[in-house]
Design a protein around this motif. Sequence first.
Motif, mmCIF file in Angstrom:
data_model
loop_
_atom_site.group_PDB
_atom_site.id
_atom_site.type_symbol
_atom_site.label_atom_id
_atom_site.label_comp_id
_atom_site.label_asym_id
_atom_site.label_seq_id
_atom_site.Cartn_x
_atom_site.Cartn_y
_atom_site.Cartn_z
ATOM 1 N N GLY A 32 62.479 15.942 3.900
ATOM 2 C CA GLY A 32 63.396 16.963 4.415
ATOM 3 C C GLY A 32 62.688 18.166 5.025
ATOM 4 N N LYS A 33 61.359 18.126 5.068
ATOM 5 C CA LYS A 33 60.610 19.262 5.646
ATOM 6 C C LYS A 33 59.973 18.856 6.966
ATOM 7 C CE LYS A 33 59.475 21.211 1.154
ATOM 8 N NZ LYS A 33 58.499 21.146 0.076
ATOM 9 N N GLN A 34 59.606 19.884 7.733
ATOM 10 C CA GLN A 34 58.894 19.616 8.981
ATOM 11 C C GLN A 34 57.418 19.873 8.754
ATOM 12 O OE1 GLN A 34 60.815 22.044 11.943
ATOM 13 N NE2 GLN A 34 62.072 20.286 12.527
ATOM 14 N N LEU A 35 56.620 19.052 9.382
ATOM 15 C CA LEU A 35 55.190 19.087 9.111
ATOM 16 C C LEU A 35 54.397 19.060 10.415
ATOM 17 C CD1 LEU A 35 53.043 18.734 6.826
ATOM 18 C CD2 LEU A 35 53.385 16.264 7.055
ATOM 19 N N VAL A 36 53.303 19.823 10.442
ATOM 20 C CA VAL A 36 52.339 19.681 11.540
ATOM 21 C C VAL A 36 51.111 19.004 10.946
ATOM 22 C CG1 VAL A 36 50.956 20.830 13.306
ATOM 23 C CG2 VAL A 36 53.149 21.827 12.624
ATOM 24 N N ALA A 37 50.822 17.782 11.389
ATOM 25 C CA ALA A 37 49.647 17.050 10.894
ATOM 26 C C ALA A 37 48.517 17.251 11.893
ATOM 27 C CB ALA A 37 49.968 15.574 10.746
ATOM 28 N N ILE A 38 47.364 17.665 11.388
ATOM 29 C CA ILE A 38 46.234 17.952 12.285
ATOM 30 C C ILE A 38 45.102 16.957 12.025
ATOM 31 C CG2 ILE A 38 44.574 19.675 13.071
ATOM 32 C CD1 ILE A 38 46.455 21.855 12.249
ATOM 33 N N LEU A 61 52.136 16.408 15.906
ATOM 34 C CA LEU A 61 50.723 16.021 15.833
ATOM 35 C C LEU A 61 49.835 17.022 16.562
ATOM 36 C CD1 LEU A 61 51.103 12.215 16.636
ATOM 37 C CD2 LEU A 61 51.393 13.395 14.447
ATOM 38 N N GLU A 62 48.714 17.316 15.955
ATOM 39 C CA GLU A 62 47.729 18.191 16.590
ATOM 40 C C GLU A 62 46.328 17.617 16.365
ATOM 41 O OE1 GLU A 62 46.872 20.343 18.540
ATOM 42 O OE2 GLU A 62 48.691 21.414 19.082
ATOM 43 N N PHE A 63 45.403 18.067 17.186
ATOM 44 C CA PHE A 63 44.031 17.546 17.136
ATOM 45 C C PHE A 63 43.052 18.706 17.215
ATOM 46 C CE2 PHE A 63 46.922 14.489 18.763
ATOM 47 C CZ PHE A 63 46.567 13.321 18.111
#
Length: 180
Positions: A32-38, A61-63
Amino acid sequence: MHNDIETVLYSEEHLRETVRSVAKQINEDYSGKQLVAICILKGSLMFFSDLIRNLDCDVELEFLSASSYGSSTVSSGTVKLGQPIRTDIKGKHVLVVEDILDTGRTLSYIKAHLESLSPLSVKICTLFDKPARRCCDIQADYKGETTEDLFIVGYGLDYNEKYRNLPYVGVLRQEIYSKK
Ligand code: PRP
């Protein structure tokens, strides 16, 4: 098996199961949460791409490119970051995805850098944890395997930019890295 590999430590099948199990914990925690995966390049590329396909929360998504080893088997102690991330992480949950937590210098540096950008939270996910070599006070929130102090390559991990493409993780023959 590649000739330069002494032994396979984690097979493709084993890695697949490990990734699934890590993703399960992340899915439970971020439901139920929003996530930024790096993704921390380059070593994390395979783990990251497999992990995100097993996530069922909303994920951006991030890099971020970071390096401290160059062609050496020992960390230089100085972490160099590449291009800054373009996503504004202020007020967002961030998950840093690494292939290996070794001395901890890279992740300590990256965590401090990301925390300076005012995210809601920063957690660390690493496929491999080598606690024997830790010299910074940093721990993973999610980890796949705790490994001994062996020189491992494959599934994203390199020696001198080689072996990243191996689909398994193996121990590199000592004569390969003691030639230099
Ligand atoms: C490796 C690995 C981690 C870091 C871990 O990166 O991918 O980022 O070292 O080591 P530490 O805990 O001792 O800092 P490297 O600098 O070799 O760059 P790469 O990911 O491009 O291979």
